[in-house]
Design an enzyme around this catalytic site. Structure first.
Site, mmCIF file in Angstrom:
data_model
loop_
_atom_site.group_PDB
_atom_site.id
_atom_site.type_symbol
_atom_site.label_atom_id
_atom_site.label_comp_id
_atom_site.label_asym_id
_atom_site.label_seq_id
_atom_site.Cartn_x
_atom_site.Cartn_y
_atom_site.Cartn_z
ATOM 1 N N LYS A 182 108.996 79.406 13.044
ATOM 2 C CA LYS A 182 109.254 78.594 12.004
ATOM 3 C C LYS A 182 110.771 78.183 12.022
ATOM 4 C CE LYS A 182 105.185 78.696 10.964
ATOM 5 N NZ LYS A 182 104.339 79.374 10.001
HETATM 6 C C1 LIG Z 1 102.971 79.865 9.382
HETATM 7 C C2 LIG Z 1 102.207 79.370 8.365
HETATM 8 C C3 LIG Z 1 101.571 80.220 7.443
HETATM 9 C C4 LIG Z 1 101.621 81.475 7.087
HETATM 10 O O1 LIG Z 1 102.806 82.088 7.174
HETATM 11 P P1 LIG Z 1 103.203 83.735 7.741
HETATM 12 O O2 LIG Z 1 104.456 83.943 7.434
HETATM 13 O O3 LIG Z 1 102.705 83.808 9.270
HETATM 14 O O4 LIG Z 1 102.431 84.517 6.911
HETATM 15 C C5 LIG Z 1 100.857 79.283 6.289
HETATM 16 N N1 LIG Z 1 100.671 77.897 6.565
HETATM 17 C C6 LIG Z 1 101.002 77.390 7.483
HETATM 18 C C7 LIG Z 1 100.689 75.742 7.639
HETATM 19 C C8 LIG Z 1 101.790 77.946 8.413
HETATM 20 O O5 LIG Z 1 102.362 77.213 9.672
#
Ligand SMILES: *Cc1c(COP(=O)(O)O)cnc(C)c1O
Length: 384
Positions: A182
């Site tokens: 991210k």
């Molecule tokens: C990455 C992601 C999540 C979950 O995040 P984590 O930190 O991996 O639990 C939820 N929704 C979307 C759209 C994501 O890309």
């Protein structure tokens, strides 16, 4: 062999020093760095409050808890997303209701949302797929008309804007992830932003077993007394992760600019290539480009997604597919009777999409390498 992944974190010496400093201190979890991270984050996204938790998934769960989602409640979720966007509804024993997407942006289709609203509907979870903020004015208008809450899954769109307004300030609750792919990372981590003080109080309790004070607060007050008032979880983030988050957040603007620059180079190059097309971007949008997605147009080039995927991977370009529509996963088919035909636009898009590498540390020559190989594969293999 050269390997260009689809996404990658950027951790520098300054980040490492910030983490090391906390590891040498008295508080390595639930101490002062968590509050500092929350305050900085709220400022950056122009939200009144921010609550840090252990993952984006925990953040989604906390948002569902804050809204009191309970058995019988329905929550509307686009199917073109990561499974956690829908799973969080089930954590609270609610029912996710899948909606289809717009074919050109792959964002949830507001007209479809309205068609799925019932007396049981409590909330909508728009997902800013790939980093493109959804049409929040339109979604809010629907939500107001039916008395629904809006929870933005902004895990792709940190640093993005909708009509000049920051992602994180646009919904009742907005949810972020700090997984290494991210925009910024804390290893694992997440954040919820809101303007609502009551939601904040409930989520602070929720992330700490449902207990009203945390260890740091009790220590500061010299008190042993606490009460568990709700059923919560251990969804806390550590202080050393928060220190990393603070250090990373300072680079967000620069990193999002770099993502946009890479996307611009791709856009320019792909205008003249037949057989693939980038997704549409709506006016008034500052895209955050967590992902750069193209649609493979087999009817034009004769090449399908699997062929291009395989060819690019064999040349060290780490393309990926985001996502298999959630309603197609076995768990949802078995538990909720979803499956093919429920969201035809998403099911067709799924056959066509390809995520190309985009991350702030990506070099110009890597971008050129991706473009050259896409061009070469399409011109060489294209059926004449
Ligand atoms: C990455 C992601 C999540 C979950 O995040 P984590 O930190 O991996 O639990 C939820 N929704 C979307 C759209 C994501 O890309």
């Amino acid at each position: 062999m050269r390997w260009i992944p689809y996404g990658r974190q950027w951790v520098d010496d300054e980040d490492i020093e910030a983490v090391a400093e906390v590891l040498r201190s008295d508080w390595i979890t639930t101490g002062p760095k968590v509050a500092e991270f929350e305050e900085l984050f709220a400022n950056v996204v122009k939200a009144k409050y921010a609550i840090a938790v252990s993952s984006g998934t925990a953040a989604l769960h906390a948002a569902m808890f804050a809204l009191d989602i309970a058995p019988g409640d329905e929550v509307i979720v686009p199917t073109m997303t990561f499974a956690a966007s829908a799973n969080c509804v089930i954590f609270q024993r609610g029912t996710p209701i899948f909606v289809d997407i717009d074919p050109d942006t792959l964002l949830l289709n507001p007209a479809q949302v309205e068609a799925k609203i019932t007396p049981q509907t409590k909330a909508i979870i728009p997902v800013d797929y790939a980093g493109h903020p959804c049409d929040y004015d339109r979604i809010q208008e629907i939500a107001d008309r039916y008395g629904l809450a809006v929870v933005a899954d902004a895990c792709h769109s940190l640093g993005g804007k909708y009509k000049g307004r920051e992602v994180g300030s646009l919904a009742d609750l907005s949810v972020f992830s700090f997984h290494p792919v991210k925009h910024i990372t804390t290893g694992e981590g997440g954040m919820i932003t809101t303007h609502n003080e009551q939601f904040v109080r409930r989520m602070r309790t929720f992330r700490n077993h449902g207990i009203t004070t945390d260890h740091y607060q009790r220590e500061m007050q010299g008190s042993w007394f606490y009460e568990m008032v709700e059923l919560g979880y251990n969804y806390r983030i550590t202080d050393f992760q928060s220190a990393l988050g603070i250090s990373q957040l300072r680079k967000l603007d620069k990193w999002v600019s770099r993502r946009r620059e890479i996307a611009r180079q791709y856009n320019e190059a792909f205008v003249s290539i037949k057989g693939i097309s980038p997704l549409a971007v709506r006016p008034g949008i500052d895209h955050a480009y967590h992902l750069y997605i193209v649609k493979v147009q087999k009817d034009i080039s004769g090449l399908d997604r699997a062929t291009i995927y395989k060819e690019l991977r064999s040349r060290g370009v780490g393309v990926n597919v985001h996502y298999i529509p959630v309603h197609m996963h076995p768990f949802y088919r078995n538990r909720f009777g979803t499956g093919p035909g429920l969201c035809p636009v998403a099911e067709l898009a799924y056959e066509q999409i390809l995520s190309l590498p985009v991350y702030p540390g990506m070099k110009d020559q890597d971008v050129d390498y991706v473009i050259e190989n896409v061009k070469e594969i399409l011109s060489r293999l294209r059926k004449k």
